[in-house]
Design a protein around this motif. Structure first.
Motif, short mmCIF file in Angstrom:
data_model
loop_
_atom_site.label_atom_id
_atom_site.label_comp_id
_atom_site.label_asym_id
_atom_site.label_seq_id
_atom_site.Cartn_x
_atom_site.Cartn_y
_atom_site.Cartn_z
N GLN A 158 0.84 -1.19 0.00
CA GLN A 158 0.00 0.00 0.00
C GLN A 158 0.88 1.24 0.00
OE1 GLN A 158 -3.10 -0.53 -0.27
NE2 GLN A 158 -4.29 1.21 0.46
N VAL A 159 0.56 2.19 -0.86
CA VAL A 159 1.30 3.43 -0.95
C VAL A 159 0.39 4.58 -0.53
CG1 VAL A 159 2.58 4.99 -2.44
CG2 VAL A 159 2.71 2.52 -2.82
N ILE A 191 9.52 3.54 -10.42
CA ILE A 191 9.08 2.72 -11.54
C ILE A 191 7.65 3.05 -11.98
CG2 ILE A 191 10.58 0.81 -10.85
CD1 ILE A 191 8.03 -0.62 -9.82
N TYR A 192 7.03 4.03 -11.32
CA TYR A 192 5.62 4.30 -11.58
C TYR A 192 5.40 5.58 -12.39
CZ TYR A 192 4.77 0.89 -7.90
OH TYR A 192 4.75 -0.25 -7.15
N ALA A 193 4.34 5.56 -13.18
CA ALA A 193 3.83 6.80 -13.75
C ALA A 193 3.03 7.51 -12.67
CB ALA A 193 2.93 6.51 -14.95
N MET A 194 2.91 8.81 -12.79
CA MET A 194 2.15 9.59 -11.83
C MET A 194 1.37 10.68 -12.55
SD MET A 194 4.65 9.87 -8.52
CE MET A 194 3.25 10.16 -7.42
N GLY A 195 0.36 11.18 -11.90
CA GLY A 195 -0.44 12.20 -12.55
C GLY A 195 -1.21 13.07 -11.58
N TRP A 196 -1.68 14.16 -12.10
CA TRP A 196 -2.59 15.06 -11.38
C TRP A 196 -3.94 15.06 -12.08
CZ3 TRP A 196 -1.46 17.08 -6.77
CH2 TRP A 196 -0.12 17.19 -6.40
N TYR A 197 -4.99 14.98 -11.29
CA TYR A 197 -6.36 15.03 -11.78
C TYR A 197 -7.12 16.07 -10.96
CZ TYR A 197 -5.29 10.64 -14.13
OH TYR A 197 -4.72 9.69 -14.94
N CYS A 198 -8.20 16.59 -11.52
CA CYS A 198 -8.97 17.57 -10.78
C CYS A 198 -10.46 17.24 -10.87
CB CYS A 198 -8.71 18.99 -11.26
SG CYS A 198 -9.31 19.37 -12.91
N GLN A 199 -11.18 17.66 -9.86
CA GLN A 199 -12.63 17.46 -9.83
C GLN A 199 -13.30 18.72 -9.29
OE1 GLN A 199 -13.96 13.95 -7.73
NE2 GLN A 199 -15.90 13.98 -8.79
N ALA A 200 -14.06 19.37 -10.15
CA ALA A 200 -14.83 20.55 -9.75
C ALA A 200 -16.20 20.09 -9.25
CB ALA A 200 -14.97 21.49 -10.94
N PRO A 201 -16.86 20.92 -8.45
CA PRO A 201 -18.18 20.55 -7.93
C PRO A 201 -19.16 20.19 -9.05
CG PRO A 201 -17.36 22.48 -6.80
CD PRO A 201 -16.40 22.21 -7.92
N VAL A 238 -10.79 20.39 -6.66
CA VAL A 238 -9.93 19.59 -5.81
C VAL A 238 -8.95 18.86 -6.72
CG1 VAL A 238 -9.78 17.74 -4.11
CG2 VAL A 238 -11.72 19.33 -4.06
N TYR A 239 -7.67 18.95 -6.41
CA TYR A 239 -6.64 18.33 -7.21
C TYR A 239 -6.11 17.09 -6.49
CZ TYR A 239 -6.64 22.16 -10.49
OH TYR A 239 -7.02 23.06 -11.46
N TYR A 240 -6.10 15.99 -7.25
CA TYR A 240 -5.70 14.70 -6.71
C TYR A 240 -4.43 14.20 -7.39
CZ TYR A 240 -10.48 14.46 -4.91
OH TYR A 240 -11.67 14.73 -4.28
N CYS A 241 -3.59 13.58 -6.63
CA CYS A 241 -2.38 12.93 -7.12
C CYS A 241 -2.68 11.44 -7.32
CB CYS A 241 -1.28 13.12 -6.07
SG CYS A 241 0.22 12.18 -6.31
N LYS A 242 -2.15 10.87 -8.39
CA LYS A 242 -2.31 9.45 -8.65
C LYS A 242 -0.96 8.83 -8.97
CE LYS A 242 -4.73 6.14 -11.67
NZ LYS A 242 -5.60 6.00 -12.87
N LEU A 243 -0.72 7.65 -8.41
CA LEU A 243 0.44 6.84 -8.74
C LEU A 243 -0.08 5.56 -9.36
CD1 LEU A 243 3.56 6.07 -6.59
CD2 LEU A 243 2.16 4.19 -7.41
N TYR A 244 0.46 5.14 -10.50
CA TYR A 244 -0.09 3.96 -11.16
C TYR A 244 0.95 3.25 -12.01
CZ TYR A 244 -0.50 7.26 -15.08
OH TYR A 244 -0.22 8.18 -16.05
N GLY A 245 0.58 2.02 -12.36
CA GLY A 245 1.46 1.19 -13.17
C GLY A 245 1.77 -0.13 -12.48
N TRP A 246 2.21 -1.13 -13.28
CA TRP A 246 2.57 -2.44 -12.74
C TRP A 246 1.40 -3.03 -11.95
CZ3 TRP A 246 7.19 -4.37 -14.35
CH2 TRP A 246 8.10 -3.45 -14.88
N GLY A 247 0.18 -2.80 -12.42
CA GLY A 247 -1.01 -3.37 -11.79
C GLY A 247 -1.48 -2.63 -10.56
N ALA A 250 -2.63 1.12 -8.53
CA ALA A 250 -3.17 2.47 -8.68
C ALA A 250 -3.54 3.01 -7.31
CB ALA A 250 -4.39 2.48 -9.58
N TYR A 251 -2.97 4.15 -6.96
CA TYR A 251 -3.24 4.76 -5.66
C TYR A 251 -3.57 6.24 -5.86
CZ TYR A 251 -0.86 0.59 -3.94
OH TYR A 251 -0.49 -0.71 -3.68
N TRP A 252 -4.47 6.72 -5.01
CA TRP A 252 -4.88 8.13 -5.05
C TRP A 252 -4.58 8.81 -3.72
CZ3 TRP A 252 -6.90 10.52 -9.35
CH2 TRP A 252 -7.36 9.69 -10.38
N GLY A 253 -4.30 10.10 -3.79
CA GLY A 253 -4.20 10.89 -2.59
C GLY A 253 -5.57 11.40 -2.18
#
Length: 114
Positions: A1-2, A30-40, A91-100, A102-105
């Motif tokens: 778990q990350v 070894i992971y890809a990472m990203g930023w995602y956002c969600q407005a109301p 709201v801005y979320y961080c994601k770590l993913y890859g190698w099966g 996927a984790y979110w902040g």
């Protein structure tokens, strides 16, 4: 778990800047990472991603204004946000993913308003 912990959000005036950070509890090399956002009332959407090799991808709405980067030695992902607009409010979320995996902040609020 990350575990992923975002920080750096806040209230900023239009045209201003913010720098978001996302610290991971384990190595991100070894992971890809990203930023995602969600407005109301809207679905979560991609802002930017970066591969383990450093290749970057951006949503059209943020190209030329946002820059994603990573510091593998610090297990940290960044998002430099310049020329902010009211429509960037979300709201801005961080994601770590890859190698099966996927984790979110938990997210950090960004509000752009005068």
């Amino acid at each position: 778990q990350v575990q992923l912990v975002e920080s750096g959000g806040g209230l900023v005036q239009p045209g201003g800047s913010l720098r978001l950070s996302c610290v991971a509890s384990a190595s991100i090399n070894i992971y890809a990472m990203g930023w995602y956002c969600q407005a109301p009332g809207k679905q979560r959407e991609l802002v930017s991603t970066i591969t383990s090799g450093g290749q970057q991808n951006y949503a059209d709405s943020v190209k030329g204004r946002f820059t994603i980067s990573r510091d593998n030695a610090k297990n940290t992902l960044y998002l430099q946000m310049n020329s902010l607009k009211p429509e960037d409010t979300a709201v801005y979320y961080c994601k770590l993913y890859g190698w099966g995996a996927a984790y979110w902040g938990q997210g950090t609020q960004v509000t752009v308003s005068s």
